[in-house]
Design a protein around this motif. Structure first.
Motif, PDB file in Angstrom:
ATOM      1  N   GLY A 118       0.832  -1.196   0.000  1.00  0.00           N
ATOM      2  CA  GLY A 118       0.000   0.000   0.000  1.00  0.00           C
ATOM      3  C   GLY A 118       0.865   1.244   0.000  1.00  0.00           C
ATOM      4  N   ALA A 119       0.390   2.279  -0.690  1.00  0.00           N
ATOM      5  CA  ALA A 119       1.186   3.500  -0.834  1.00  0.00           C
ATOM      6  C   ALA A 119       1.423   4.196   0.492  1.00  0.00           C
ATOM      7  N   SER A 120       0.453   4.141   1.399  1.00  0.00           N
ATOM      8  CA  SER A 120       0.652   4.726   2.720  1.00  0.00           C
ATOM      9  C   SER A 120      -0.191   3.975   3.731  1.00  0.00           C
ATOM     10  N   GLY A 121       0.284   3.954   4.973  1.00  0.00           N
ATOM     11  CA  GLY A 121      -0.468   3.353   6.061  1.00  0.00           C
ATOM     12  C   GLY A 121      -0.152   1.914   6.383  1.00  0.00           C
ATOM     13  N   ALA A 122       0.701   1.263   5.594  1.00  0.00           N
ATOM     14  CA  ALA A 122       1.044  -0.138   5.865  1.00  0.00           C
ATOM     15  C   ALA A 122       2.064  -0.223   7.000  1.00  0.00           C
ATOM     16  N   PRO A 123       2.038  -1.338   7.743  1.00  0.00           N
ATOM     17  CA  PRO A 123       1.131  -2.480   7.625  1.00  0.00           C
ATOM     18  C   PRO A 123      -0.180  -2.233   8.369  1.00  0.00           C
ATOM     19  N   GLN A 124      -1.187  -3.013   7.979  1.00  0.00           N
ATOM     20  CA  GLN A 124      -2.489  -2.974   8.629  1.00  0.00           C
ATOM     21  C   GLN A 124      -2.988  -4.403   8.824  1.00  0.00           C
ATOM     22  N   PRO A 125      -3.783  -4.633   9.863  1.00  0.00           N
ATOM     23  CA  PRO A 125      -4.314  -5.987  10.062  1.00  0.00           C
ATOM     24  C   PRO A 125      -5.353  -6.336   9.007  1.00  0.00           C
ATOM     25  N   TYR A 126      -5.493  -7.624   8.760  1.00  0.00           N
ATOM     26  CA  TYR A 126      -6.581  -8.093   7.914  1.00  0.00           C
ATOM     27  C   TYR A 126      -7.920  -7.770   8.597  1.00  0.00           C
ATOM     28  N   MET A 127      -8.961  -7.655   7.798  1.00  0.00           N
ATOM     29  CA  MET A 127     -10.262  -7.173   8.251  1.00  0.00           C
ATOM     30  C   MET A 127     -11.320  -8.255   8.066  1.00  0.00           C
ATOM     31  N   SER A 128     -12.052  -8.568   9.118  1.00  0.00           N
ATOM     32  CA  SER A 128     -13.121  -9.550   9.012  1.00  0.00           C
ATOM     33  C   SER A 128     -14.372  -8.921   8.406  1.00  0.00           C
ATOM     34  N   TRP A 129     -15.292  -9.773   7.987  1.00  0.00           N
ATOM     35  CA  TRP A 129     -16.580  -9.302   7.457  1.00  0.00           C
ATOM     36  C   TRP A 129     -17.290  -8.413   8.467  1.00  0.00           C
ATOM     37  N   ASP A 130     -17.333  -8.843   9.735  1.00  0.00           N
ATOM     38  CA  ASP A 130     -18.014  -8.044  10.765  1.00  0.00           C
ATOM     39  C   ASP A 130     -17.328  -6.698  10.960  1.00  0.00           C
ATOM     40  N   GLU A 131     -16.010  -6.679  10.913  1.00  0.00           N
ATOM     41  CA  GLU A 131     -15.284  -5.413  11.043  1.00  0.00           C
ATOM     42  C   GLU A 131     -15.557  -4.512   9.849  1.00  0.00           C
ATOM     43  N   PHE A 132     -15.667  -5.101   8.680  1.00  0.00           N
ATOM     44  CA  PHE A 132     -15.975  -4.327   7.477  1.00  0.00           C
ATOM     45  C   PHE A 132     -17.305  -3.592   7.621  1.00  0.00           C
ATOM     46  N   LEU A 133     -18.300  -4.274   8.148  1.00  0.00           N
ATOM     47  CA  LEU A 133     -19.627  -3.671   8.275  1.00  0.00           C
ATOM     48  C   LEU A 133     -19.713  -2.646   9.398  1.00  0.00           C
ATOM     49  N   THR A 134     -18.844  -2.749  10.380  1.00  0.00           N
ATOM     50  CA  THR A 134     -18.921  -1.855  11.537  1.00  0.00           C
ATOM     51  C   THR A 134     -18.717  -0.405  11.121  1.00  0.00           C
ATOM     52  N   GLY A 135     -19.713   0.412  11.410  1.00  0.00           N
ATOM     53  CA  GLY A 135     -19.596   1.842  11.138  1.00  0.00           C
ATOM     54  C   GLY A 135     -19.909   2.264   9.724  1.00  0.00           C
ATOM     55  N   LEU A 136     -20.295   1.329   8.838  1.00  0.00           N
ATOM     56  CA  LEU A 136     -20.637   1.723   7.470  1.00  0.00           C
ATOM     57  C   LEU A 136     -21.909   2.570   7.479  1.00  0.00           C
ATOM     58  N   PRO A 137     -21.915   3.717   6.796  1.00  0.00           N
ATOM     59  CA  PRO A 137     -23.172   4.448   6.631  1.00  0.00           C
ATOM     60  C   PRO A 137     -24.219   3.544   5.992  1.00  0.00           C
ATOM     61  N   GLU A 138     -25.467   3.681   6.420  1.00  0.00           N
ATOM     62  CA  GLU A 138     -26.479   2.689   6.061  1.00  0.00           C
ATOM     63  C   GLU A 138     -26.780   2.621   4.568  1.00  0.00           C
ATOM     64  N   ARG A 139     -26.437   3.652   3.799  1.00  0.00           N
ATOM     65  CA  ARG A 139     -26.695   3.610   2.358  1.00  0.00           C
ATOM     66  C   ARG A 139     -25.431   3.324   1.546  1.00  0.00           C
ATOM     67  N   THR A 140     -24.397   2.839   2.209  1.00  0.00           N
ATOM     68  CA  THR A 140     -23.195   2.418   1.496  1.00  0.00           C
ATOM     69  C   THR A 140     -23.518   1.243   0.579  1.00  0.00           C
ATOM     70  N   ILE A 141     -22.952   1.265  -0.617  1.00  0.00           N
ATOM     71  CA  ILE A 141     -23.118   0.178  -1.579  1.00  0.00           C
ATOM     72  C   ILE A 141     -21.883  -0.714  -1.527  1.00  0.00           C
ATOM     73  N   ILE A 142     -22.106  -2.022  -1.412  1.00  0.00           N
ATOM     74  CA  ILE A 142     -21.020  -2.993  -1.411  1.00  0.00           C
ATOM     75  C   ILE A 142     -20.989  -3.700  -2.761  1.00  0.00           C
ATOM     76  N   ILE A 143     -19.811  -3.756  -3.387  1.00  0.00           N
ATOM     77  CA  ILE A 143     -19.613  -4.524  -4.605  1.00  0.00           C
ATOM     78  C   ILE A 143     -18.795  -5.749  -4.208  1.00  0.00           C
TER      79      ILE A 143
END
Length: 277
Positions: A118-143
């Motif tokens: 990654g260009a900046s901010g590495a390293p970072q931990p891997y992200m679980s599905w539950d962590e991904f959803l945490t805090g998402l604005p309710e109208r966020t679109i997931i692809i």
């Protein structure tokens, strides 16, 4: 810097939206996005900007105004889905030997591996599905792209359907071939009306674009493809998302070729076009 200046197209469109967003209240966010010319999607959360498919990347993409987030998931030995594009951890963690997450527990992955690219901010931990959803604005679109986990794709699609909703989830896969047919058919049977099949110029020249486009509701084309390829993909009268855009120049090129939307890798350098939340 110049990379941060909006294009004339973006300025004109967003100016036209001032005071008129009320027309979208209550409408499906994907329908609103499809009506938003030049809408931007964050490829892996911003693969050219931050460590891909980490919470850090998606939080930064949201902060930059991106309301459509593309993501893929690996699956651990103990059944945890987590952000991963590849079938192994080798590329993202800078290791070798074909480290297969299917043979590791989530505790082992979080304890011994991180996303080091990654260009900046590495390293970072891997992200679980539950962590991904945490805090998402309710109208966020997931692809959502099942990538290397097509044998277990019904499981992650079911999670997306129950945890986020078919009205806010687009199922994505490479557009051509028998596996693509399986992905599209499975998504359709599970109630996902929005399905994105992405193609390349080779799919136009070998006829597979025409052969397989019918099973996708949204199409994709490489922004570097020829004008003939773009004319072909536009001829089906479906919305087309250009991929994968590494710069603002690439975004402008894609729109000039007829793209309706763009999947952006350089999220930190391409201003968001977003009207749905």
């Amino acid at each position: 810097g110049q990379e941060w200046r909006r294009t004339t197209t973006q300025d004109d469109y967003l100016s036209s939206m001032i005071g008129s967003t009320s027309m979208y209240i209550g409408r499906n966010p994907i329908d609103v996005m499809l009506a938003t010319h030049g809408a931007t999607w964050a490829h892996r959360g911003g693969s050219a900007s931050w460590p891909e498919m980490t919470k850090y990347a998606y939080d930064n993409a949201l902060a930059a105004g991106y309301g459509a987030l593309e993501v893929s998931f690996g699956r651990t030995l103990d059944g945890v889905w987590f952000g991963l594009h590849d079938s192994t951890l080798d590329r993202t963690s800078g290791v070798s030997g074909g480290v297969d997450p299917n043979n590791l527990t989530w505790a082992e992955i979080r304890g011994y591996y991180q996303v080091t690219i990654g260009a900046s901010g590495a390293p970072q931990p891997y992200m679980s599905w539950d962590e991904f959803l945490t805090g998402l604005p309710e109208r966020t679109i997931i692809i959502l792209d099942p990538k290397a986990n097509t044998t277990a794709m019904t499981e992650i699609m079911a999670r997306a359907r129950s945890d986020w909703g078919v009205d806010k989830t687009i199922i994505k896969y490479y557009g051509a071939g028998p596996v693509a047919e399986q992905v599209a058919a499975t998504a359709d049977s599970m109630g996902f009306d929005y399905r994105w099949g992405y193609f390349y110029e080779s799919n136009y020249t070998n006829g597979s674009l025409d052969q397989y486009q019918d099973m996708w509701s949204i199409l994709g084309m490489d922004y570097t493809a020829s004008d003939d390829s773009w004319a072909a993909v536009k001829s089906y009268n479906k919305k087309v998302c250009a991929h994968i855009l590494p710069s603002l120049t690439a975004y402008n090129t894609a729109l000039a070729k007829g793209a309706d939307m763009g999947q952006v890798a350089a999220v930190a350098k391409v201003p968001a076009v977003n009207t749905w939340f």
